[in-house]
Design a protein around this motif. Sequence first.
Motif, PDB file in Angstrom:
ATOM      1  N   ASN A   1       0.789  -1.521  -0.060  1.00  0.00           N
ATOM      2  CA  ASN A   1      -0.011  -0.109   0.184  1.00  0.00           C
ATOM      3  C   ASN A   1       0.805   1.255   0.025  1.00  0.00           C
ATOM      4  O   ASN A   1       0.393   2.384   0.195  1.00  0.00           O
TER       5      ASN A   1
ATOM      6  N   HIS B   1      -4.901  -4.233   2.441  1.00  0.00           N
ATOM      7  CA  HIS B   1      -5.613  -2.840   2.614  1.00  0.00           C
ATOM      8  C   HIS B   1      -6.733  -2.990   1.347  1.00  0.00           C
ATOM      9  O   HIS B   1      -6.207  -3.004   0.343  1.00  0.00           O
ATOM     10  N   VAL B   2      -7.694  -3.029   1.866  1.00  0.00           N
ATOM     11  CA  VAL B   2      -9.043  -3.099   0.527  1.00  0.00           C
ATOM     12  C   VAL B   2      -9.782  -1.774   0.802  1.00  0.00           C
ATOM     13  O   VAL B   2     -10.413  -1.466   1.889  1.00  0.00           O
ATOM     14  N   GLU B   3      -9.726  -0.966  -0.063  1.00  0.00           N
ATOM     15  CA  GLU B   3     -10.545   0.251  -0.061  1.00  0.00           C
ATOM     16  C   GLU B   3     -12.140   0.086  -0.709  1.00  0.00           C
ATOM     17  O   GLU B   3     -12.532  -0.954  -0.587  1.00  0.00           O
ATOM     18  N   GLU B   4     -12.625   1.129  -1.004  1.00  0.00           N
ATOM     19  CA  GLU B   4     -14.118   1.200  -1.474  1.00  0.00           C
ATOM     20  C   GLU B   4     -13.938   0.348  -2.806  1.00  0.00           C
ATOM     21  O   GLU B   4     -13.559   0.831  -3.868  1.00  0.00           O
TER      22      GLU B   4
ATOM     23  N   VAL C   1      -3.962  -6.043  -1.643  1.00  0.00           N
ATOM     24  CA  VAL C   1      -4.129  -4.512  -1.871  1.00  0.00           C
ATOM     25  C   VAL C   1      -5.327  -4.425  -2.980  1.00  0.00           C
ATOM     26  O   VAL C   1      -4.857  -4.630  -3.977  1.00  0.00           O
TER      27      VAL C   1
ATOM     28  N   LYS D   1      -7.456  -1.308  -4.545  1.00  0.00           N
ATOM     29  CA  LYS D   1      -7.542   0.125  -4.553  1.00  0.00           C
ATOM     30  C   LYS D   1      -8.859   0.519  -4.987  1.00  0.00           C
ATOM     31  O   LYS D   1      -9.787  -0.228  -5.553  1.00  0.00           O
ATOM     32  N   ARG D   2      -9.260   1.862  -4.399  1.00  0.00           N
ATOM     33  CA  ARG D   2     -10.461   2.564  -4.696  1.00  0.00           C
ATOM     34  C   ARG D   2     -11.116   2.157  -6.117  1.00  0.00           C
ATOM     35  O   ARG D   2     -10.540   2.321  -7.081  1.00  0.00           O
TER      36      ARG D   2
ATOM     37  N   GLU E   1      -6.389   1.242  -8.967  1.00  0.00           N
ATOM     38  CA  GLU E   1      -7.573   1.837  -9.049  1.00  0.00           C
ATOM     39  C   GLU E   1      -8.445   1.486 -10.082  1.00  0.00           C
ATOM     40  O   GLU E   1      -7.852   1.385 -11.483  1.00  0.00           O
TER      41      GLU E   1
END
Length: 331
Positions: A30, A237-240, A254, A256-257, A275
């Motif tokens: 991340n 690390h997992v975003e929206e 990981v 990303k958004r 992303e």
Amino acid sequence: MKVLIMAGGYATRLWPITKDNPKALLPVGNRVILDYILGNVMELELETYISTNRFFEAHFRPYAEKHGVGLIVEDTLHEEEKLGTIGAMKKAVEELGSDDYLVIAGDNLFSFSLTDFLRAYDGRTLIAVYDVGDLNLAKRYGVVVLEGDRVISFEEKPAQPRSTLISTGVYVFPKAVMERIDEYLSNGNRDSPGYFLQWLLERGEPIKAYRFSEYWYDIGSADSYLEALKTLLRESHVEEIQISPYAKIIPPVVIKRGAKILGRSMIGPYAYIGENCVIENSDVSDSIIFRNTVIKNSTIWRSIIDEKCEIRNLELRKSLVGGHAKIQRGE
């Protein structure tokens, strides 16, 4: 003492993913490579500068401003024009003045504390050394022979290494040594730290070694990049994101958004998904997928896929795919 992080190379061994992106700002987990280095440097509370080139200046300028470090820019736009590390160090001295310098290669990830490293500095040139444990592997680097912590032999890329101890990209050069750079370069010597160290030793300059273990990665190839990911990615690390109820995530990853993990996809372990990627009915592990890439009905293992690619109906193993590529099998 000043800190100089060297990020002026064009990373041709990792092309095409580094053709438009500086290696020091590639993601590892991340964070980007430079985040790991700078996090270690910030503990020192020393004046810090990043050395880069005109081509990548626009990438490093906002990064340097965000982190409160200086930027030194060599006026080159192509691999053939670039200064080597020693030439870039000379430019830094011209701009910043003579001093002791802690010099760090911007593509090196290492396990030791720079605070501990500087405690070992006693006014002699100090280099960080690591045991790669293999004589064939040692041939790629500057090979060191020690007597205690004193370097008694240094040979850059030897055909017949005398040890498996190698010099990594972390050095302290005292002011008096920095002032010898002009002499070294004006005599037509190779613009490389290893050859500079060899030259210093041949002229009676004392060099001290700081040995460390655990890990060290020179991010010069796809393999070393992926190995660094496996070592340093320790938690997810997992975003929206959008994820199908049939998809499975195996940590650490990981994601990303804006990414979409659709269908019966399996992500991980050791996967970086950038992303706005779309992964559908596909398995991705031990791999790095850059932003805005679409992968459908495929298996990706130990591969790096650059941004805005489309991969369909394929099994990719140990592959390096450049940006905007479209690869598919069948309809």
